[in-house]
Design a protein around this motif. Structure first.
Motif, PDB file in Angstrom:
ATOM      1  N   LYS A  46      29.854  47.742  65.088  1.00 30.87           N
ATOM      2  CA  LYS A  46      29.442  47.010  63.874  1.00 30.87           C
ATOM      3  C   LYS A  46      30.639  46.790  62.952  1.00 30.87           C
ATOM      4  CE  LYS A  46      24.899  49.241  63.945  1.00 30.87           C
ATOM      5  NZ  LYS A  46      24.168  50.361  63.349  1.00 30.87           N
ATOM      6  N   GLY A  47      31.780  46.487  63.538  1.00 29.51           N
ATOM      7  CA  GLY A  47      32.968  46.191  62.740  1.00 29.51           C
ATOM      8  C   GLY A  47      33.759  47.406  62.288  1.00 29.51           C
ATOM      9  N   VAL A  48      33.301  48.603  62.640  1.00 31.37           N
ATOM     10  CA  VAL A  48      34.003  49.813  62.206  1.00 31.37           C
ATOM     11  C   VAL A  48      34.751  50.418  63.397  1.00 31.37           C
ATOM     12  CG1 VAL A  48      33.686  52.144  61.247  1.00 31.37           C
ATOM     13  CG2 VAL A  48      32.238  50.258  60.453  1.00 31.37           C
ATOM     14  N   ASN A  49      36.010  50.829  63.182  1.00 29.92           N
ATOM     15  CA  ASN A  49      36.777  51.465  64.246  1.00 29.92           C
ATOM     16  C   ASN A  49      36.293  52.889  64.473  1.00 29.92           C
ATOM     17  OD1 ASN A  49      38.222  49.148  64.100  1.00 29.92           O
ATOM     18  ND2 ASN A  49      40.041  50.082  63.172  1.00 29.92           N
ATOM     19  N   VAL A  50      35.948  53.205  65.712  1.00 33.36           N
ATOM     20  CA  VAL A  50      35.430  54.541  66.032  1.00 33.36           C
ATOM     21  C   VAL A  50      36.194  55.107  67.231  1.00 33.36           C
ATOM     22  CG1 VAL A  50      33.428  55.847  66.855  1.00 33.36           C
ATOM     23  CG2 VAL A  50      33.114  54.014  65.174  1.00 33.36           C
ATOM     24  N   PHE A  51      36.724  56.311  67.070  1.00 34.89           N
ATOM     25  CA  PHE A  51      37.315  57.017  68.206  1.00 34.89           C
ATOM     26  C   PHE A  51      36.323  58.067  68.715  1.00 34.89           C
ATOM     27  CE2 PHE A  51      41.177  55.386  66.342  1.00 34.89           C
ATOM     28  CZ  PHE A  51      41.885  55.021  67.482  1.00 34.89           C
ATOM     29  N   PRO A  52      36.198  58.207  70.033  1.00 38.39           N
ATOM     30  CA  PRO A  52      35.312  59.238  70.566  1.00 38.39           C
ATOM     31  C   PRO A  52      35.607  60.626  69.988  1.00 38.39           C
ATOM     32  CG  PRO A  52      35.992  57.761  72.324  1.00 38.39           C
ATOM     33  CD  PRO A  52      36.760  57.353  71.103  1.00 38.39           C
ATOM     34  N   THR A  53      36.880  60.918  69.684  1.00 36.09           N
ATOM     35  CA  THR A  53      37.191  62.240  69.127  1.00 36.09           C
ATOM     36  C   THR A  53      36.565  62.429  67.736  1.00 36.09           C
ATOM     37  OG1 THR A  53      39.307  61.337  68.407  1.00 36.09           O
ATOM     38  CG2 THR A  53      39.336  62.734  70.369  1.00 36.09           C
ATOM     39  N   GLN A  54      36.362  61.337  66.986  1.00 38.58           N
ATOM     40  CA  GLN A  54      35.690  61.465  65.676  1.00 38.58           C
ATOM     41  C   GLN A  54      34.238  61.894  65.872  1.00 38.58           C
ATOM     42  OE1 GLN A  54      36.862  57.340  64.491  1.00 38.58           O
ATOM     43  NE2 GLN A  54      36.887  58.246  62.450  1.00 38.58           N
ATOM     44  N   VAL A  55      33.615  61.319  66.912  1.00 34.21           N
ATOM     45  CA  VAL A  55      32.235  61.688  67.218  1.00 34.21           C
ATOM     46  C   VAL A  55      32.187  63.168  67.591  1.00 34.21           C
ATOM     47  CG1 VAL A  55      30.302  61.309  68.812  1.00 34.21           C
ATOM     48  CG2 VAL A  55      31.620  59.355  67.947  1.00 34.21           C
TER      49      VAL A  55
END
Ligand SMILES: [Zn+2]
Length: 424
Positions: free
Chosen positions: A328-337
């Motif tokens: 949804k337009g936001v940068n997400v790294f799996p490590t943040q999850v």
């Protein structure tokens, strides 16, 4: 102290000049890049001149497959490995006799920094073969004088049996496999007092992981877990490793120079700022690389480590720029999850991400196992907590499903955490 530093930097510049000369004389593709950038080997006189050199990229390795970037004669090669090709065409990396010797030294140094001694028994649970993990640890461990068990990946029951029967004191594997191993050990434990192993340290690498996952491994196995870093393009494992202080990874400065750049502009960033890690090899003969863009995101940690070692320290890798999802337009790294899930009590570190897409907008669903079997109400409460933690960490709402322990696939090598929903 200053005298030592001056000596180190004069050795470093000499090695850098050797690398640049080798590239200029033997690697046409890099010579052309230098010519286009208007830089010649004679322009590299101080460590600061490094930034005059053009970058080397993964695409260079792909385009010159298999041996176009060789800095030595084909007959000088002692060994080849290949990168896994998870993000595109396979690339070949090659080693001369001196390169293999240097790699052994690097890995032995790393193991020593982790506290491994010749009296230890090292169980290598990385893949043996084209992947650099298994053989890298294997020869480094032998070079140090440790007893090496080349057990490779998988066959967890047999791994545990070897570990117990042979009294392994050190394991090397991926962080996700270490979690799996601790679960299997826990299921076999007859009396809760005995850990069921003689391990003293776990050396984990080959995938980005978080402090939360470290805590899970350390609690599960009851030993420290240290992060090791390397990539096949520049050598394999052994580029950098954490000491027992667990405060950043010590880079092997005899063989590598690290820089951090802004991944968009390519401009060098000051110490402490996060960006893309760029590595220059100082001693490689078969595949010398100047300013190789690793696509790994990290920062250089300013100041000195409490262990007293000098030299560059890098923070643990936050992720590879290729791993970044745009949800949804936001940068997400799996490590943040992973880090967010680690903050919710009652969740395990077994998780998977599913990306779906509709109307060109990507959405994310997170599946995570609870750490013990729970009733429906408890599961719902955990889901709400996970939802809140993820919202806080990512700045967006994603779907969360909490599953019973054992629901998700376990991985023996690099974990494949992200999958794309079918039908998109
Ligand atoms: Zn240290």
């Amino acid at each position: 102290m200053e005298g030592t530093n001056r000596k180190n930097s004069s050795q470093e510049i000499e090695k850098l000049q050797n690398t640049v000369n080798r590239l200029w004389e033997r690697v046409p593709r890099y010579r052309e890049k230098m010519a286009r950038a208007g830089v010649a080997p004679s322009d590299i006189r101080t460590p600061g001149d490094l930034r005059k050199l053009p970058f080397t990229t993964k695409q260079d390795l792909r385009d010159e497959y298999p041996f176009g970037l060789l800095g030595c004669g084909r007959e000088e090669l002692l060994r080849v490995h290949a990168s896994s090709g998870t993000t595109g065409k396979m690339t070949i990396v090659a080693y001369t006799k001196n390169d293999v010797e240097a790699w052994k030294d690097c890995m032995a140094d790393c193991l020593a920094i982790a506290g491994v001694t010749p009296g230890d028994t090292l169980q290598v649970m990385f893949g043996y073969g084209l992947f650099t993990g298994g053989l890298g640890f294997h020869y480094g461990g032998e070079h140090l004088g440790a007893t090496v068990i080349p057990s490779g990946t998988g066959f967890t029951e047999r791994q545990v049996q070897l570990m117990q029967d042979l009294g392994s004191t050190v394991i090397a594997c991926t962080p996700s496999y270490a979690v799996h191993l601790s679960e299997v050990l826990a299921s076999k434990r007859d009396d809760s007092e005995s850990p069921g192993h003689s391990l003293k340290v776990a050396i984990l690498g080959a995938e980005p992981w978080t402090e939360a996952l470290r805590q899970t491994v350390q609690a599960g196995l009851g030993i420290p877990a240290l992060d090791i870093y390397g990539l096949s393009e520049v050598m394999g494992p052994g580029v950098a490793i954490e000491c027992p202080c667990q405060d950043g990874l010590h880079l092997n400065g005899n063989h590598f120079i690290a820089e951090i750049i802004d991944p968009l502009t390519g401009e060098p960033l000051p110490d402490g700022e996060e960006g893309e890690l760029v590595i220059t090899t100082l001693t490689k003969e078969a595949l010398p690389l100047a300013r190789y863009r690793t696509r790994d995101l990290t920062r250089i940690i300013p100041g000195k480590c409490a262990c007293g070692r000098d030299g560059t320290r890098i923070a643990r890798i936050r992720g590879r720029s290729d791993d970044m999802l745009i949800i949804k337009g936001v940068n997400v790294f799996p490590t943040q999850v992973e880090a967010a899930l680690g903050r919710v009590e009652g969740l395990s570190m077994n998780y998977a991400l599913e990306v779906s897409e509709s109307n060109y907008v990507k959405d994310l669903a997170v599946m995570v196992e609870s750490s013990s079997g729970l009733g429906e109400l408890e599961m719902e409460r955990l889901e709400k907590e996970a939802l809140r933690a993820l919202h806080e960490a990512l700045g967006l709402r994603v779907a969360v499903k909490v599953l019973l322990p054992g629901s998700l696939e376990r991985f023996e090598g690099k974990a494949k955490r992200v999958r794309v929903a079918s039908g998109v």
